[in-house]
Write a protein that holds these residues in place. Sequence first.
Motif, PDB file in Angstrom:
ATOM      1  N   THR A 103       0.615  -1.036   0.162  1.00 48.86           N
ATOM      2  CA  THR A 103      -0.031  -0.034  -0.215  1.00 48.86           C
ATOM      3  C   THR A 103       0.775   1.224   0.125  1.00 48.86           C
ATOM      4  O   THR A 103       0.398   2.298  -0.040  1.00 48.86           O
ATOM      5  CB  THR A 103      -0.845  -0.069   1.093  1.00 48.86           C
ATOM      6  N   SER A 104       2.071   1.201   0.072  1.00 47.58           N
ATOM      7  CA  SER A 104       3.151   2.276   0.146  1.00 47.58           C
ATOM      8  C   SER A 104       3.969   2.399  -0.998  1.00 47.58           C
ATOM      9  O   SER A 104       4.694   3.447  -1.150  1.00 47.58           O
ATOM     10  CB  SER A 104       3.649   2.437   1.314  1.00 47.58           C
ATOM     11  N   LEU A 105       3.986   1.457  -1.852  1.00 46.30           N
ATOM     12  CA  LEU A 105       4.962   1.486  -3.124  1.00 46.30           C
ATOM     13  C   LEU A 105       4.192   0.896  -4.087  1.00 46.30           C
ATOM     14  O   LEU A 105       3.561   0.005  -4.225  1.00 46.30           O
ATOM     15  CB  LEU A 105       6.310   0.657  -2.606  1.00 46.30           C
ATOM     16  N   PRO A 106       4.589   1.636  -5.522  1.00 47.35           N
ATOM     17  CA  PRO A 106       4.146   0.895  -6.619  1.00 47.35           C
ATOM     18  C   PRO A 106       4.673  -0.332  -6.975  1.00 47.35           C
ATOM     19  O   PRO A 106       5.870  -0.893  -6.505  1.00 47.35           O
ATOM     20  CB  PRO A 106       4.460   1.995  -7.676  1.00 47.35           C
ATOM     21  N   HIS A 107       3.781  -1.123  -7.607  1.00 48.86           N
ATOM     22  CA  HIS A 107       4.555  -2.794  -7.982  1.00 48.86           C
ATOM     23  C   HIS A 107       5.724  -2.577  -8.537  1.00 48.86           C
ATOM     24  O   HIS A 107       6.648  -3.515  -8.569  1.00 48.86           O
ATOM     25  CB  HIS A 107       3.470  -3.420  -8.778  1.00 48.86           C
ATOM     26  N   GLN A 108       6.000  -1.635  -9.677  1.00 46.90           N
ATOM     27  CA  GLN A 108       7.243  -1.528 -10.293  1.00 46.90           C
ATOM     28  C   GLN A 108       8.558  -1.405  -9.190  1.00 46.90           C
ATOM     29  O   GLN A 108       9.516  -1.838  -9.186  1.00 46.90           O
ATOM     30  CB  GLN A 108       7.590  -0.300 -11.199  1.00 46.90           C
ATOM     31  N   ILE A 109       8.239  -0.702  -8.370  1.00 43.76           N
ATOM     32  CA  ILE A 109       9.253  -0.336  -7.350  1.00 43.76           C
ATOM     33  C   ILE A 109       9.652  -1.674  -6.502  1.00 43.76           C
ATOM     34  O   ILE A 109      10.539  -2.068  -5.917  1.00 43.76           O
ATOM     35  CB  ILE A 109       9.071   0.883  -6.128  1.00 43.76           C
ATOM     36  N   ILE A 110       8.440  -2.515  -5.962  1.00 41.25           N
ATOM     37  CA  ILE A 110       8.447  -3.558  -5.320  1.00 41.25           C
ATOM     38  C   ILE A 110       9.421  -4.788  -6.162  1.00 41.25           C
ATOM     39  O   ILE A 110      10.182  -5.130  -5.837  1.00 41.25           O
ATOM     40  CB  ILE A 110       7.231  -4.295  -5.034  1.00 41.25           C
ATOM     41  N   ASP A 111       9.020  -4.720  -7.481  1.00 41.87           N
ATOM     42  CA  ASP A 111       9.949  -5.518  -8.433  1.00 41.87           C
ATOM     43  C   ASP A 111      11.235  -5.207  -8.579  1.00 41.87           C
ATOM     44  O   ASP A 111      11.834  -6.125  -8.596  1.00 41.87           O
ATOM     45  CB  ASP A 111       9.103  -5.502  -9.794  1.00 41.87           C
ATOM     46  N   THR A 112      11.679  -3.918  -8.305  1.00 40.31           N
ATOM     47  CA  THR A 112      12.985  -3.427  -8.474  1.00 40.31           C
ATOM     48  C   THR A 112      13.453  -4.297  -7.195  1.00 40.31           C
ATOM     49  O   THR A 112      14.959  -4.531  -7.391  1.00 40.31           O
ATOM     50  CB  THR A 112      13.143  -2.114  -8.377  1.00 40.31           C
ATOM     51  N   PHE A 113      13.181  -4.456  -5.842  1.00 46.89           N
ATOM     52  CA  PHE A 113      13.860  -5.009  -4.956  1.00 46.89           C
ATOM     53  C   PHE A 113      14.064  -6.397  -5.162  1.00 46.89           C
ATOM     54  O   PHE A 113      15.366  -6.852  -5.125  1.00 46.89           O
ATOM     55  CB  PHE A 113      12.829  -5.210  -3.665  1.00 46.89           C
ATOM     56  N   TRP A 114      13.301  -7.028  -6.064  1.00 43.87           N
ATOM     57  CA  TRP A 114      13.431  -8.455  -6.440  1.00 43.87           C
ATOM     58  C   TRP A 114      14.804  -8.566  -7.404  1.00 43.87           C
ATOM     59  O   TRP A 114      15.706  -9.515  -7.591  1.00 43.87           O
ATOM     60  CB  TRP A 114      12.322  -9.154  -6.826  1.00 43.87           C
ATOM     61  N   ASP A 115      14.861  -7.583  -8.221  1.00 44.35           N
ATOM     62  CA  ASP A 115      15.716  -7.422  -9.509  1.00 44.35           C
ATOM     63  C   ASP A 115      17.097  -7.237  -8.612  1.00 44.35           C
ATOM     64  O   ASP A 115      18.085  -7.694  -9.286  1.00 44.35           O
ATOM     65  CB  ASP A 115      15.267  -6.325 -10.398  1.00 44.35           C
ATOM     66  N   LEU A 116      16.973  -6.199  -7.811  1.00 41.88           N
ATOM     67  CA  LEU A 116      18.579  -5.940  -7.157  1.00 41.88           C
ATOM     68  C   LEU A 116      18.766  -6.999  -6.445  1.00 41.88           C
ATOM     69  O   LEU A 116      20.342  -7.431  -6.496  1.00 41.88           O
ATOM     70  CB  LEU A 116      18.187  -4.830  -6.097  1.00 41.88           C
ATOM     71  N   LEU A 117      17.999  -7.907  -5.665  1.00 41.08           N
ATOM     72  CA  LEU A 117      18.392  -9.081  -5.012  1.00 41.08           C
ATOM     73  C   LEU A 117      19.211 -10.090  -6.017  1.00 41.08           C
ATOM     74  O   LEU A 117      20.260 -10.464  -5.698  1.00 41.08           O
ATOM     75  CB  LEU A 117      17.435  -9.728  -4.322  1.00 41.08           C
ATOM     76  N   ASP A 118      18.223 -10.373  -6.963  1.00 40.99           N
ATOM     77  CA  ASP A 118      18.362 -11.513  -7.878  1.00 40.99           C
ATOM     78  C   ASP A 118      19.760 -11.070  -8.872  1.00 40.99           C
ATOM     79  O   ASP A 118      20.812 -12.117  -9.246  1.00 40.99           O
ATOM     80  CB  ASP A 118      17.569 -11.857  -8.539  1.00 40.99           C
ATOM     81  N   ASN A 119      19.901 -10.027  -9.264  1.00 42.15           N
ATOM     82  CA  ASN A 119      20.972  -9.591 -10.513  1.00 42.15           C
ATOM     83  C   ASN A 119      22.039  -8.776  -9.782  1.00 42.15           C
ATOM     84  O   ASN A 119      23.151  -8.590 -10.633  1.00 42.15           O
ATOM     85  CB  ASN A 119      20.064  -8.668 -11.430  1.00 42.15           C
ATOM     86  N   TYR A 120      22.170  -8.232  -8.815  1.00 40.85           N
ATOM     87  CA  TYR A 120      23.083  -7.352  -8.235  1.00 40.85           C
ATOM     88  C   TYR A 120      23.822  -7.642  -6.764  1.00 40.85           C
ATOM     89  O   TYR A 120      24.898  -7.304  -6.517  1.00 40.85           O
ATOM     90  CB  TYR A 120      22.735  -5.962  -8.224  1.00 40.85           C
ATOM     91  N   LEU A 121      23.043  -8.629  -6.105  1.00 36.65           N
ATOM     92  CA  LEU A 121      23.511  -8.758  -4.665  1.00 36.65           C
ATOM     93  C   LEU A 121      23.931 -10.333  -4.618  1.00 36.65           C
ATOM     94  O   LEU A 121      24.897 -10.686  -3.809  1.00 36.65           O
ATOM     95  CB  LEU A 121      22.406  -8.422  -3.634  1.00 36.65           C
ATOM     96  N   LYS A 122      23.038 -11.230  -4.866  1.00 38.29           N
ATOM     97  CA  LYS A 122      23.175 -12.668  -4.973  1.00 38.29           C
ATOM     98  C   LYS A 122      24.619 -12.910  -5.527  1.00 38.29           C
ATOM     99  O   LYS A 122      24.666 -12.596  -6.732  1.00 38.29           O
ATOM    100  CB  LYS A 122      22.090 -13.324  -5.468  1.00 38.29           C
ATOM    101  N   GLY A 123      25.538 -13.576  -4.949  1.00 38.59           N
ATOM    102  CA  GLY A 123      26.739 -14.133  -5.445  1.00 38.59           C
ATOM    103  C   GLY A 123      27.737 -12.890  -5.418  1.00 38.59           C
ATOM    104  O   GLY A 123      29.012 -13.087  -5.833  1.00 38.59           O
ATOM    105  N   VAL A 124      27.362 -11.719  -4.998  1.00 38.02           N
ATOM    106  CA  VAL A 124      28.358 -10.529  -5.208  1.00 38.02           C
ATOM    107  C   VAL A 124      28.931 -10.351  -3.746  1.00 38.02           C
ATOM    108  O   VAL A 124      29.756 -10.180  -3.341  1.00 38.02           O
ATOM    109  CB  VAL A 124      27.695  -9.606  -5.693  1.00 38.02           C
ATOM    110  N   VAL A 125      27.855 -10.230  -2.871  1.00 36.64           N
ATOM    111  CA  VAL A 125      28.005  -9.679  -1.400  1.00 36.64           C
ATOM    112  C   VAL A 125      27.363 -10.938  -0.580  1.00 36.64           C
ATOM    113  O   VAL A 125      26.412 -11.526  -0.819  1.00 36.64           O
ATOM    114  CB  VAL A 125      27.507  -8.559  -0.894  1.00 36.64           C
ATOM    115  N   PRO A 126      27.946 -10.957   0.762  1.00 39.40           N
ATOM    116  CA  PRO A 126      27.165 -11.958   1.687  1.00 39.40           C
ATOM    117  C   PRO A 126      26.128 -11.511   2.316  1.00 39.40           C
ATOM    118  O   PRO A 126      25.899 -10.212   2.413  1.00 39.40           O
ATOM    119  CB  PRO A 126      28.199 -12.024   2.736  1.00 39.40           C
ATOM    120  N   LEU A 127      24.941 -12.460   2.201  1.00 40.08           N
ATOM    121  CA  LEU A 127      23.412 -11.950   2.317  1.00 40.08           C
ATOM    122  C   LEU A 127      23.280 -12.614   3.682  1.00 40.08           C
ATOM    123  O   LEU A 127      23.206 -13.823   3.761  1.00 40.08           O
ATOM    124  CB  LEU A 127      22.596 -12.142   1.343  1.00 40.08           C
TER     125      LEU A 127
END
Length: 104
Positions: A17-41
Amino acid sequence: MAFDKTRERYASFGIATSLPHQIIDTFWDLLDNYLKGVVPLDDVLTFHLVNHRDNLRFRYMDSEHEIVIDFDYKTPFDPFYPETVHVVDDLGIETILLPHEFDL
């Protein structure tokens, strides 16, 4: 290791209710394509939504490993967006939450 066996993904009511779905999808994109395998999570990730020249900046912060990564987007910044967002991995069930929805 956290976030390596994704089974399901959710956004909390507060996030939905506070973020548009495009912004929500961006979190998953950042996680999958820029953080996983790059930094310890860890099981809980912290992001800050920052105004950078009137555009949206996602700031990933991991104080334990002393990591700060900024991701800049040409999406206009909205001052009503939450300042802090957590992404939590609970045995493959990943959820984006507002701080008051998740007690660290």
